[in-house]
Design an enzyme around this catalytic site. Sequence first.
Site, PDB file in Angstrom:
ATOM      1  N   GLU A 154      35.140  20.335   8.561  1.00  0.00           N
ATOM      2  CA  GLU A 154      33.834  19.671   8.656  1.00  0.00           C
ATOM      3  C   GLU A 154      33.891  18.897   9.960  1.00  0.00           C
ATOM      4  O   GLU A 154      34.751  18.032  10.124  1.00  0.00           O
ATOM      5  CB  GLU A 154      33.673  18.788   7.417  1.00  0.00           C
ATOM      6  CG  GLU A 154      32.267  18.342   7.198  1.00  0.00           C
ATOM      7  CD  GLU A 154      32.156  16.884   7.467  1.00  0.00           C
ATOM      8  OE1 GLU A 154      31.901  16.541   8.637  1.00  0.00           O
ATOM      9  OE2 GLU A 154      32.338  16.112   6.521  1.00  0.00           O
ATOM     10  N   CYS A 158      29.636  11.202   8.818  1.00  0.00           N
ATOM     11  CA  CYS A 158      29.329  12.571   9.244  1.00  0.00           C
ATOM     12  C   CYS A 158      27.833  12.842   9.121  1.00  0.00           C
ATOM     13  O   CYS A 158      27.291  13.705   9.791  1.00  0.00           O
ATOM     14  CB  CYS A 158      30.067  13.583   8.370  1.00  0.00           C
ATOM     15  SG  CYS A 158      31.758  13.138   8.032  1.00  0.00           S
TER      16      CYS A 158
END
Lengths: 510, 510
Positions: free
Chosen positions: A266, A303
Amino acid sequence: MMTLSGDLLIGGSNVRGAAATFSAINPANGSPMKPSFAGATREQVEKATILAWHAFLVFKETSLEDRAQFLEAIAEGILALGDELVLRAIDETGLPRGRIEGERARTVGQLRLFAKEVRDGNFRELRFDPADPDRKPAAKPDLRLRNVALGPVAVFGASNFPLAFSVAGGDTASALAAGCPVIVKAHSAHPGTSALVGRAVVDAVAACGLPPGIFALLFDAGFEVGQTLVADHRVRAVGFTGSRRGGTALMKIASERKQPIPVYAEMSSINPVILYPNALLDRGAEIGKSFAASLTLGAGQFCTNPGLIIAIDDAGLDAFIEGAATALAEAPAQTMLTGGICEAYRKGVARLSAASAVSQVSAGKGGTPHQAAAALFETTAAAFLANPELQEEVFGAAGLIVRCENSEELRRVVESLEGQLTIGLHADAKDFVAASQMIPQLELLAGRLLVNGFGTGVEVSPAMVHGGPYPATSDGRSTSVGTLAIYRFLRPVSYQDFPADLLPEALRRS
Amino acid sequence: MMTLSGDLLIGGSNVRGAAATFSAINPANGSPMKPSFAGATREQVEKATILAWHAFLVFKETSLEDRAQFLEAIAEGILALGDELVLRAIDETGLPRGRIEGERARTVGQLRLFAKEVRDGNFRELRFDPADPDRKPAAKPDLRLRNVALGPVAVFGASNFPLAFSVAGGDTASALAAGCPVIVKAHSAHPGTSALVGRAVVDAVAACGLPPGIFALLFDAGFEVGQTLVADHRVRAVGFTGSRRGGTALMKIASERKQPIPVYAEMSSINPVILYPNALLDRGAEIGKSFAASLTLGAGQFCTNPGLIIAIDDAGLDAFIEGAATALAEAPAQTMLTGGICEAYRKGVARLSAASAVSQVSAGKGGTPHQAAAALFETTAAAFLANPELQEEVFGAAGLIVRCENSEELRRVVESLEGQLTIGLHADAKDFVAASQMIPQLELLAGRLLVNGFGTGVEVSPAMVHGGPYPATSDGRSTSVGTLAIYRFLRPVSYQDFPADLLPEALRRS
């Protein structure tokens, strides 16, 4: 109270690393913290992977109940660390107590959720396809199917989630739930936090009578341990949360192995938010204020931080900008996770400041030399489309507003976007026709779409997707948060015409 | 009766390829067949991918019923081609009528099975995770999830399944079922068969009122069309069945794209069969005879052909070898799919003949210069372990028996194996203890395990896995046969706090 030794954890024991040492740095004041942590050598990495491989053959066949209890024991162990863990994590990350305590609750909840998922057993995807000896032209065999664990998994601790995406975070919990041993490469920004949690995992392994090889914790001042792990033939999958450069480097190593393996990285996302005209007209200032709150949450180190606003240059947009700018101007400076991250943030802000056709519309309050101030910029759609660098993530509380002249320009800006973790829409009922025309495109660009909200705050639940097309992640078919994350570490195996005695127990029903 | 034009099919129309031409060759006699097929240029490939991308945005949102009917219409269209298809396929592949008719039935059945799977709708994996505004410390959002199609898929026709793994075979059926447009790169060994089936697909697209861009058929005398397709940014996944060299080349292109994409390549497998002592004692000769039948089926040109026998050098093994050798000596020579495949087979047999510590135990009957004879070899475990080349697939009816001195040596031979599509065990009840100790290892090596049978004959069913760890396939988490194959072309998307009006219809229930 545990004395931190700075040792590796291999085979359930403390082992002094034989490579270079390093210390945690308190990012709030730049001072080093005790003890010194010693990195693992290639031989030490290999020792951990050999133990993991042997442990795997046992661990993959543990009962669901045993595996669930193990996950719950880790959760208990983390809670039992009490304030020692919280204080060390605060010192190592600069994050406030409330955030660390909240993240601990999420980490513990995540482990318990996977324990429940394991007990349910649905992840095994059992399928029974009975024989039909009379079928023409050929008899039909008996076929049964179950998911089997992939093998040892290398997990990379993330700097921005010292608990929830680190040693016993989402990657580890889902890999263990699947039946995969885990070897964690600790993030060097919070080695003490990692060591405390690692010890809790090791204790849970022992308390549950599981083979000690199913967990190891390795330190490294640099990148070699991670690279060695991903290249090791006994490692069969990788979980990573971090930078695009780091993630793509691991993807390359994994794809060039003799036996390539899946990498679940990720990596980066600017989490675009599209503001529709009627929503802006109705409540532009309010949306602006919410945006500022989301942008500055945790110093913008999520994120899912909303780094890009896309809107048609209409009456309501100025109200939004004024609302956001006013709120940001009041936002206090915040300590970032590491000095390096803070420096990279300042460079990113400077890059935006210097970009042509980009102007700054607001700045947060200044602070100590170790703190970063929020920053908000705006540009035109034409400039955004002409300069792909404006899509690069600035990790931290920096946002960019793209003014579009009309819906056609807005569409082109959206089409130019790379893959994202989230895309938000702010829309009133009167905007729904326009929004609904956009959604089939947005689905292809992000793992999660949300209406009238911001992506920060990632629910750990069965319907969560924390993933998205490259470069948001390395594998847009997966999620690293939520119960679906377990499927990353499984593969199906079919058993044909097996006598009951040879079948795995779960497949024995006739 | 359709006149074969040798044209590409792009946008629902015949388009004359502007690259080099080629003809099908009848492998039974080496003579070229009419018409000449013209390869696609880069521009023609791009035209197909642009149309596919636009069609995708419509196709992914078609109703389940519409999509199911479309798959059924393709099945009807293939049947309606009647003997023209059967005869052309026989001429192009050298396969007998019974095999082609059986394969047509499988192809049609596969399309209908996916139609059923689409109607069921389970592949969407709908998840509903309701809001809880009162939850503390933070309200819980409403989250819903569904699987969304990946995008246009490049499908490579396989030489060895001119119908079931070619233009409208398993990859195409599962990709269309998922909602992905398909661009087929026809295998140059059966272009006429491909053109007939391609026309049936195009007609089904038109009859169902779907956008013509959802299907294209491209020809190429070489590799450039395939490479261009996999590199094209609008193509989002690849389905391939073929050689290891071909598959790994596509994996490399896909991983080096700006946006890497999944490649589902089914590549090579020697499908080891382990013979246990009691089974051999009881019925060694009988197993040997069945093995010979499986080895020579379809001239050994199955991905699941049993190329490797592993057994302890015990009393029953000689009976097995004698049974197999006798049956093989009677096996007639068979025409292979292409002259190139036949030549490669002969080279592979020569390589085995020349390998040290390898001896030939039987050979099938000779035939025409265009036919190949079966061949059976044996070697020792020590030689097998010392020479990794003996694991390389010889595509065709060639087998190798590995004599092991004891169970420890057998275990080492098994541990040395690469990933496989299938592993077979022949075991009597008295062998079950030994076999059950081996199974946890075997699960890690193959997608399908089978007892007292051979892997040829791949059931198209919900519990089938036709996959396996690298190098059997590029992605051991997937299957290319059976209903699970649809999941290769899907990814999950989460919808947070969506008003009903904006939700995809399937997620609207409150």
